[in-house]
Design a protein around this motif. Structure first.
Motif, PDB file in Angstrom:
ATOM      1  N   LYS A  33      26.426  35.511  63.778  1.00  0.00           N
ATOM      2  CA  LYS A  33      26.816  35.440  65.181  1.00  0.00           C
ATOM      3  C   LYS A  33      25.605  35.590  66.090  1.00  0.00           C
ATOM      4  CE  LYS A  33      29.923  37.590  68.515  1.00  0.00           C
ATOM      5  NZ  LYS A  33      30.969  38.630  68.741  1.00  0.00           N
ATOM      6  N   SER A  34      24.692  36.518  65.715  1.00  0.00           N
ATOM      7  CA  SER A  34      23.483  36.707  66.509  1.00  0.00           C
ATOM      8  C   SER A  34      22.609  35.465  66.493  1.00  0.00           C
ATOM      9  CB  SER A  34      22.708  37.900  65.971  1.00  0.00           C
ATOM     10  OG  SER A  34      21.512  38.077  66.687  1.00  0.00           O
ATOM     11  N   TYR A  35      22.519  34.797  65.349  1.00  0.00           N
ATOM     12  CA  TYR A  35      21.701  33.573  65.269  1.00  0.00           C
ATOM     13  C   TYR A  35      22.300  32.462  66.127  1.00  0.00           C
ATOM     14  CZ  TYR A  35      19.798  29.256  63.405  1.00  0.00           C
ATOM     15  OH  TYR A  35      19.212  28.024  63.289  1.00  0.00           O
ATOM     16  N   ILE A  36      23.618  32.323  66.095  1.00  0.00           N
ATOM     17  CA  ILE A  36      24.260  31.271  66.884  1.00  0.00           C
ATOM     18  C   ILE A  36      24.054  31.510  68.382  1.00  0.00           C
ATOM     19  CG2 ILE A  36      26.508  30.288  67.494  1.00  0.00           C
ATOM     20  CD1 ILE A  36      27.376  30.747  64.610  1.00  0.00           C
ATOM     21  N   GLN A  37      24.163  32.783  68.801  1.00  0.00           N
ATOM     22  CA  GLN A  37      23.951  33.086  70.207  1.00  0.00           C
ATOM     23  C   GLN A  37      22.510  32.848  70.628  1.00  0.00           C
ATOM     24  OE1 GLN A  37      25.333  37.087  70.648  1.00  0.00           O
ATOM     25  NE2 GLN A  37      27.526  36.514  70.683  1.00  0.00           N
ATOM     26  N   ARG A  38      21.574  33.190  69.782  1.00  0.00           N
ATOM     27  CA  ARG A  38      20.153  32.987  70.107  1.00  0.00           C
ATOM     28  C   ARG A  38      19.788  31.512  70.134  1.00  0.00           C
ATOM     29  NH1 ARG A  38      16.849  36.554  66.006  1.00  0.00           N
ATOM     30  NH2 ARG A  38      15.187  35.285  66.931  1.00  0.00           N
ATOM     31  N   SER A  39      20.486  30.672  69.344  1.00  0.00           N
ATOM     32  CA  SER A  39      20.161  29.240  69.313  1.00  0.00           C
ATOM     33  C   SER A  39      20.606  28.508  70.571  1.00  0.00           C
ATOM     34  CB  SER A  39      20.820  28.590  68.096  1.00  0.00           C
ATOM     35  OG  SER A  39      22.236  28.681  68.184  1.00  0.00           O
ATOM     36  N   GLY A  40      21.489  29.073  71.370  1.00  0.00           N
ATOM     37  CA  GLY A  40      21.945  28.440  72.611  1.00  0.00           C
ATOM     38  C   GLY A  40      23.035  27.406  72.410  1.00  0.00           C
ATOM     39  N   VAL A  41      23.640  27.339  71.242  1.00  0.00           N
ATOM     40  CA  VAL A  41      24.680  26.339  70.979  1.00  0.00           C
ATOM     41  C   VAL A  41      25.904  26.587  71.847  1.00  0.00           C
ATOM     42  CG1 VAL A  41      26.221  25.420  69.221  1.00  0.00           C
ATOM     43  CG2 VAL A  41      23.864  25.939  68.643  1.00  0.00           C
ATOM     44  N   VAL A  42      26.293  27.851  71.987  1.00  0.00           N
ATOM     45  CA  VAL A  42      27.506  28.164  72.731  1.00  0.00           C
ATOM     46  C   VAL A  42      27.376  27.735  74.192  1.00  0.00           C
ATOM     47  CG1 VAL A  42      29.049  30.011  73.463  1.00  0.00           C
ATOM     48  CG2 VAL A  42      28.039  30.052  71.166  1.00  0.00           C
ATOM     49  N   ASN A  43      26.257  28.083  74.799  1.00  0.00           N
ATOM     50  CA  ASN A  43      26.049  27.710  76.196  1.00  0.00           C
ATOM     51  C   ASN A  43      25.959  26.191  76.357  1.00  0.00           C
ATOM     52  OD1 ASN A  43      26.009  30.422  76.933  1.00  0.00           O
ATOM     53  ND2 ASN A  43      23.788  30.587  76.634  1.00  0.00           N
ATOM     54  N   LEU A  44      25.322  25.538  75.383  1.00  0.00           N
ATOM     55  CA  LEU A  44      25.210  24.076  75.458  1.00  0.00           C
ATOM     56  C   LEU A  44      26.580  23.405  75.320  1.00  0.00           C
ATOM     57  CD1 LEU A  44      23.414  21.569  75.608  1.00  0.00           C
ATOM     58  CD2 LEU A  44      23.217  21.660  73.104  1.00  0.00           C
ATOM     59  N   VAL A  45      27.405  23.921  74.419  1.00  0.00           N
ATOM     60  CA  VAL A  45      28.740  23.351  74.249  1.00  0.00           C
ATOM     61  C   VAL A  45      29.556  23.513  75.524  1.00  0.00           C
ATOM     62  CG1 VAL A  45      30.919  23.635  73.010  1.00  0.00           C
ATOM     63  CG2 VAL A  45      28.771  23.611  71.742  1.00  0.00           C
ATOM     64  N   LYS A  46      29.480  24.673  76.144  1.00  0.00           N
ATOM     65  CA  LYS A  46      30.211  24.892  77.393  1.00  0.00           C
ATOM     66  C   LYS A  46      29.708  23.962  78.491  1.00  0.00           C
ATOM     67  CE  LYS A  46      31.309  29.755  76.500  1.00  0.00           C
ATOM     68  NZ  LYS A  46      31.136  31.153  76.969  1.00  0.00           N
ATOM     69  N   TRP A  47      28.389  23.773  78.549  1.00  0.00           N
ATOM     70  CA  TRP A  47      27.823  22.921  79.597  1.00  0.00           C
ATOM     71  C   TRP A  47      28.208  21.453  79.377  1.00  0.00           C
ATOM     72  CZ3 TRP A  47      24.155  18.950  79.937  1.00  0.00           C
ATOM     73  CH2 TRP A  47      23.685  18.688  81.231  1.00  0.00           C
ATOM     74  N   LEU A  48      28.159  21.002  78.136  1.00  0.00           N
ATOM     75  CA  LEU A  48      28.536  19.623  77.846  1.00  0.00           C
ATOM     76  C   LEU A  48      30.023  19.393  78.087  1.00  0.00           C
ATOM     77  CD1 LEU A  48      26.469  18.985  74.588  1.00  0.00           C
ATOM     78  CD2 LEU A  48      25.978  18.150  76.882  1.00  0.00           C
ATOM     79  N   LYS A  49      30.834  20.368  77.737  1.00  0.00           N
ATOM     80  CA  LYS A  49      32.265  20.236  77.986  1.00  0.00           C
ATOM     81  C   LYS A  49      32.550  20.189  79.479  1.00  0.00           C
ATOM     82  CE  LYS A  49      36.489  19.887  76.644  1.00  0.00           C
ATOM     83  NZ  LYS A  49      36.943  18.645  75.997  1.00  0.00           N
ATOM     84  N   HIS A  50      31.793  20.925  80.253  1.00  0.00           N
ATOM     85  CA  HIS A  50      31.927  20.897  81.704  1.00  0.00           C
ATOM     86  C   HIS A  50      31.568  19.521  82.261  1.00  0.00           C
ATOM     87  CE1 HIS A  50      31.928  22.284  85.856  1.00  0.00           C
ATOM     88  NE2 HIS A  50      30.714  21.785  85.996  1.00  0.00           N
ATOM     89  N   ASN A  51      30.705  18.780  81.561  1.00  0.00           N
ATOM     90  CA  ASN A  51      30.293  17.448  81.994  1.00  0.00           C
ATOM     91  C   ASN A  51      31.128  16.344  81.343  1.00  0.00           C
ATOM     92  OD1 ASN A  51      27.555  17.533  83.696  1.00  0.00           O
ATOM     93  ND2 ASN A  51      27.525  19.207  82.195  1.00  0.00           N
ATOM     94  N   SER A  52      32.343  16.677  80.955  1.00  0.00           N
ATOM     95  CA  SER A  52      33.347  15.705  80.498  1.00  0.00           C
ATOM     96  C   SER A  52      33.063  15.136  79.122  1.00  0.00           C
ATOM     97  CB  SER A  52      33.488  14.550  81.506  1.00  0.00           C
ATOM     98  OG  SER A  52      33.810  15.033  82.780  1.00  0.00           O
ATOM     99  N   LEU A  53      32.282  15.779  78.300  1.00  0.00           N
ATOM    100  CA  LEU A  53      32.083  15.335  76.927  1.00  0.00           C
ATOM    101  C   LEU A  53      33.195  15.880  76.048  1.00  0.00           C
ATOM    102  CD1 LEU A  53      29.115  14.888  78.076  1.00  0.00           C
ATOM    103  CD2 LEU A  53      28.380  15.197  75.711  1.00  0.00           C
ATOM    104  N   THR A  54      33.619  15.096  75.086  1.00  0.00           N
ATOM    105  CA  THR A  54      34.636  15.541  74.153  1.00  0.00           C
ATOM    106  C   THR A  54      33.989  16.343  73.029  1.00  0.00           C
ATOM    107  OG1 THR A  54      34.473  13.511  72.844  1.00  0.00           O
ATOM    108  CG2 THR A  54      36.033  13.509  74.673  1.00  0.00           C
TER     109      THR A  54
END
Length: 600
Positions: free
Chosen positions: A179-200
């Motif tokens: 979980k710590s590695y996933i949070q440090r990689s920035g995947v979660v924030n990137l997924v939220k940002w892409l979803k906000h920009n209408s990506l599936t």
């Protein structure tokens, strides 16, 4: 069984359903043991009514004195009810089986759907039909996608395991380290940002698989695409289809956009162009220049090139230069010059998306079979190039068969198509058939003449029924022309229904008021409306008036100026000779009378 004494005082007669019912005395009955009788369920009210109905339907005989008569009747009624329930149950089961078989039969007629499986990222369009050869092929496709997903998961597992040696993470569990590695990689924030920009989510999953080592490149490229006006709903499509540009520098992409803007492609159009053809951005600068020069050498200017790319972006970034050269060389076989070819492609760039072997060659063979020669094919290509882009079997062949059905000869169909190519682009059921039906029912054209009308003037099919044909028919009928006569006039001159009323009214007014011609002359020569009022009708009519000459409308108008003048002079000369002959005959008669008088 209940037993009773036969003493007369043991019962009193009572009337019951036409018979005598004994009035039993309980003290005089010898009852059997209850263990010898199996208990029956108490009858309900409905069962009692049915039992009474059964008794009413009998012969009204005296009821049996057996004590279990009523119970036996209820038992038989219960058996009948069970049989009815069992038969209805079997019927329901048969109905369900038939319904199930019907559903299976309908399902067997449905087109086989695309194999879907867990972990699938690609979501094809609804109209896309892909038939897999076997389950093994679908399994291989699923396995390939699963391998990509498993690779990313395995990477997380490896990184979480390596964090065990780090002092600050050594005391944490494996799940906590992952979980710590996933949070440090920035995947979660990137997924939220892409979803906000209408990506599936499937698009997001593909992007993360493409650039797991540099997730910031996805955000950077998405921000750049927004600057060239790529809308949110197309943002994910462009990122997935042009995933190779994730490694490009933004300066290189800006250079491509600036170069296209110099060649006539406006920057405001770039978002629309990239959304429809993302492969434009994947080309190198040299490839872009070679493709632009390919079209510029055909005589296109910047304005034509820009509008062509905007109308059909695939013309720039989808096809290879070899494909483009082969299609251009094939089009030049029609006798087109380089400038004509450039104007053709700028007007209809979709021609570059058609296959030579699958679309053009079958069409040309079909047109040649109908009698269209090379000049006619060139005319069709230049007048209506969309004909070379439509389906032959679904669009062109049904209209040709319809023309044959109404009586047009096969050798004339080729000339009809060559003279009016838009005929093949009209809807058969919304345009062509309604016009033919209108001519047959409302314009007085007979079935024998309908083929002649369409063959002589195929442009009449393109006229609006409400705004043109119906208006002209009502105008001619208002002049006193009968419907049958109007149909004959249309068969003689089909263009009669294509003129505007502003052209027809002045000519008819001049014919009746100035020329003082009867309506019969117009019926005999409906082409009168095709001649110019100021340049042909009025000048020639004035010549006739000046020379006291009278011709019919056909002789008046259907000739050149030289022929008309010769005809007028010949008529004047004949009249002069005729008049001179009469005068000479009168003089000779006078002299003879004088001689007779003198001699007498």
């Amino acid at each position: 069984m209940l037993l009773c004494h036969s003493s007369p005082g043991s019962y009193s007669p009572a009337l019951y359903h036409g018979g005598l019912r004994p009035n039993l005395n309980p003290s005089s009955l010898h009852l059997i043991s209850p263990l010898q009788v199996s208990p029956l369920p108490s009858p309900s009210s409905s069962q009692r009514q049915e039992f009474v109905a059964v008794i009413d339907e009998s012969d009204h005989t005296r009821l049996s004195r057996r004590q279990n008569a009523r119970s036996a009747a209820l038992f038989r009624l219960h058996e009948q009810q069970e049989k009815i329930n069992m038969s209805s149950l079997h019927e329901e089961e048969d109905g369900e089986e038939l319904q199930r078989q019907k559903i299976v039969d309908e399902a067997s007629l449905v087109t086989k759907r695309i194999a879907r499986f867990p972990g699938s990222i690609d979501f094809p369009k609804e109209d896309a039909v892909v038939v897999l050869g076997s389950d093994e092929q679908a399994f291989k496709q699923a396995l390939e996608i699963r391998r990509g997903v498993a690779a990313e998961v395995l990477k997380v597992v490896i990184e979480a395991a390596e964090m065990k040696v780090v002092r600050e993470f050594s005391h944490l569990s494996f799940n906590a380290r992952a979980k710590s590695y996933i949070q440090r990689s920035g995947v979660v924030n990137l997924v939220k940002w892409l979803k906000h920009n209408s990506l599936t989510y499937p698009q997001i999953g593909q992007l993360i698989c493409f650039c797991s080592s540099n997730l910031e490149a996805v955000r950077r490229l998405a921000e750049w695409l927004k600057t060239i006006h790529v809308k949110g709903k197309y943002l994910g499509y462009v990122l997935v289809k042009a995933s190779s540009i994730l490694e490009y520098k933004l300066e290189m992409l800006d250079q491509i956009v600036d170069y296209l803007a110099e060649k006539g492609v406006k920057k405001e159009w770039m978002g629309f162009i990239v959304s429809r053809c993302p492969r434009v951005l994947t080309l190198s600068m040299d490839e872009i220049k070679s493709r632009v020069n390919f079209y510029m050498h055909m005589g296109m200017d910047e304005k034509d090139f820009g509008t062509m790319v905007y109308d059909y972006p695939k013309v720039l970034g989808f096809f290879t230069l070899e494909e483009m050269n082969s299609k251009v060389n094939y089009l030049t076989e029609f006798g087109l010059s380089t400038e004509e070819l450039g104007r053709l492609l700028s007007y209809k760039p979709q021609l570059m998306g058609c296959s030579v072997e699958e679309r053009w060659r079958p069409l040309l063979k079909y047109l040649y079979y109908l009698g269209v020669r090379r000049d006619g094919m060139k005319r069709i290509l230049m007048a209506k190039p969309v004909i070379f882009c439509v389906d032959l079997e679904r669009t062109i062949a049904p209209k040709v068969r319809f023309l044959q059905d109404i009586g047009i000869r096969q050798e004339d169909i080729g000339s009809v198509i060559a003279r009016f190519p838009p005929l093949l682009t009209y809807s058969l059921y919304k345009k062509i058939r309604p016009v033919v039906i209108f001519l047959l029912t409302e314009a007085g054209v007979t079935q024998e003449n309908i083929a002649k009308v369409i063959a002589c003037d195929p442009q009449i099919v393109g006229c609006s029924i409400i705004n043109k044909l119906d208006v002209n028919v009502k105008y001619f009928l208002s002049l006193g022309i009968r419907l049958q006569t109007l149909g004959e006039m249309i068969a003689d001159f089909p263009m009669l229904l294509r003129y505007n009323l502003d052209v027809l009214r002045p000519k008819y007014r001049y014919l009746r008021r100035v020329m003082v011609r009867p309506l019969h002359d117009l019926i005999e020569f409906p082409r009168f409306f095709s001649y110019s009022l100021d340049e042909r009708i009025i000048p020639r009519h004035e010549i006739l008036v000046q020379n006291h000459v009278n011709f019919n409308l056909r002789c008046l108008l259907a000739s050149s100026d030289e022929e008309f003048n010769q005809r007028v002079q010949a008529f004047i000369e004949n009249r002069r000779k005729f008049e001179y002959g009469e005068v000479h005959a009168n003089l000779s008669n006078t002299e003879s009378h004088l001689e007779i008088a003198v001699t007498s």
